[in-house]
Write an enzyme that holds these catalytic residues in place. Structure first.
Site, short mmCIF file in Angstrom:
data_model
loop_
_atom_site.label_atom_id
_atom_site.label_comp_id
_atom_site.label_asym_id
_atom_site.label_seq_id
_atom_site.Cartn_x
_atom_site.Cartn_y
_atom_site.Cartn_z
N THR A 98 55.21 64.46 48.42
CA THR A 98 56.39 64.11 49.05
C THR A 98 57.49 64.51 48.06
O THR A 98 57.74 64.22 46.70
CB THR A 98 56.73 62.84 49.28
OG1 THR A 98 55.38 62.29 50.09
CG2 THR A 98 57.97 62.30 49.82
N LYS A 173 58.39 63.20 57.07
CA LYS A 173 57.88 62.03 56.09
C LYS A 173 58.90 61.31 55.45
O LYS A 173 58.87 60.24 55.15
CB LYS A 173 57.07 62.96 55.22
CG LYS A 173 56.41 62.25 53.83
CD LYS A 173 55.39 61.34 54.12
CE LYS A 173 54.74 60.85 52.80
NZ LYS A 173 53.94 59.82 53.07
N LYS A 250 61.08 57.41 43.85
CA LYS A 250 61.10 59.05 43.84
C LYS A 250 61.08 59.51 45.18
O LYS A 250 61.89 60.38 45.79
CB LYS A 250 59.84 59.57 43.21
CG LYS A 250 59.54 61.03 43.13
CD LYS A 250 58.86 61.45 44.49
CE LYS A 250 57.41 60.93 44.33
NZ LYS A 250 56.72 61.81 45.71
#
Length: 288
Positions: A98, A173, A250
């Site tokens: 990611t 995502k 993050k």
């Protein structure tokens, strides 16, 4: 593709079970991770452990990268021992990590200049679904490249969503993760309210499941966190939930960076990123 040589870099909570499924599907899986015990476990299962990303690149025409963040992806891709300098033309590199959309687009351009294909193929479902082969892949790629990758992805996927061209898989995502972390925060706070009023989390779950407000993942997060917070030391709680909270922060930072590139503001994500680690650590009750 029983005789295909497939590389997998990053054998963490998701990467290791995905790599194990490559082996169980009969693929020649070449694996690399800085954590040697993870490679030893894969070797015992029948995989081929390698000592660098360069060795993976020289052996494989499809390489999955499932490392923690953009810094680790950069380290795998770049430099003398990186994939870009050692992979043969026509190799496909699938980024499962990611990161931001801008990272994917930049890496894909660099790959194309070398005759390689870099696509985004982030995954969702967690370690238990990786082990069961029921993950969902969100893929940003040309259709013909996706079809080349499909037999590899299907070893651990229940669903493969073709989001569109390169960069759209990671956008999907990031949007999905943003919603998930919002759900976690809402479930934690709603549980606090319910329990303060003498209700149990199970009663809240029963009603929430009936009307679609609660899903099992939200409940699993809040119930697991609360149970551990009641019995574990602060150090134990931080050791387990701390890394998960850091990953959440993050991921939200990547979502905000991508939104900024598109001149979109996400005020809820701005709120969440300041609190998400405290929510994972169950210290949000006493923090402003």
């Amino acid at each position: 593709m029983p005789n295909s040589h497939v590389g997998y870099i990053g054998l963490g909570m998701i990467g290791k079970p995905c790599a194990l499924r490559l082996v169980s599907a009969g693929l020649a899986a070449h694996v690399y991770d800085l954590h040697r015990p993870a490679m030893d476990e894969l070797a015992d299962a029948g995989a081929f452990p390698r000592d660098s990303a360069a060795e993976i690149a020289r052996a494989c025409s499809h390489i999955g990268v499932c490392v923690r963040d953009r810094t680790e992806v950069e380290a795998v891709l770049s430099g003398e021992d990186g994939l870009f300098e050692n992979a043969s033309p026509d190799t496909v590199v699938a980024i499962h990590s990611t990161v931001s959309q801008a990272d994917i687009v930049r890496w894909a351009k660099a790959a194309n200049e070398r005759g390689l294909y870099l696509i985004d193929a982030p995954i969702t479902g967690g370690a238990h679904k990786a082990a069961a082969g029921t993950l969902c892949y969100m893929v940003g790629a040309d259709t013909d490249i996706l079809e080349r990758c499909r037999p590899v992805f299907e070893t651990s996927a229940e669903k493969i969503v073709h989001a569109g061209p390169v960069g759209t898989g990671i956008a999907l995502k990031l949007a999905n993760n943003f919603m998930q972390y919002g759900e976690f925060v809402l479930m934690a706070e709603a549980t606090r309210l319910a329990e303060a009023c003498g209700l149990s989390m199970e009663t809240l779950r029963e009603v929430g499941l009936s009307n679609g407000v609660v899903n099992e993942q939200m409940h699993m997060f809040a119930s697991g966190r609360n149970a551990m917070a009641r019995t574990a030391s602060e150090a134990e709680l931080r050791a387990f939930f701390g890394p998960l909270g850091q990953l959440a922060k993050k991921d939200l930072a990547c979502a905000l960076a991508t939104a900024g590139d598109r001149n979109v503001r996400l005020p809820t994500a701005e709120f969440l990123i300041e609190r998400i680690e405290r929510v994972f650590l169950a210290t949000d009750e006493s923090s402003p």
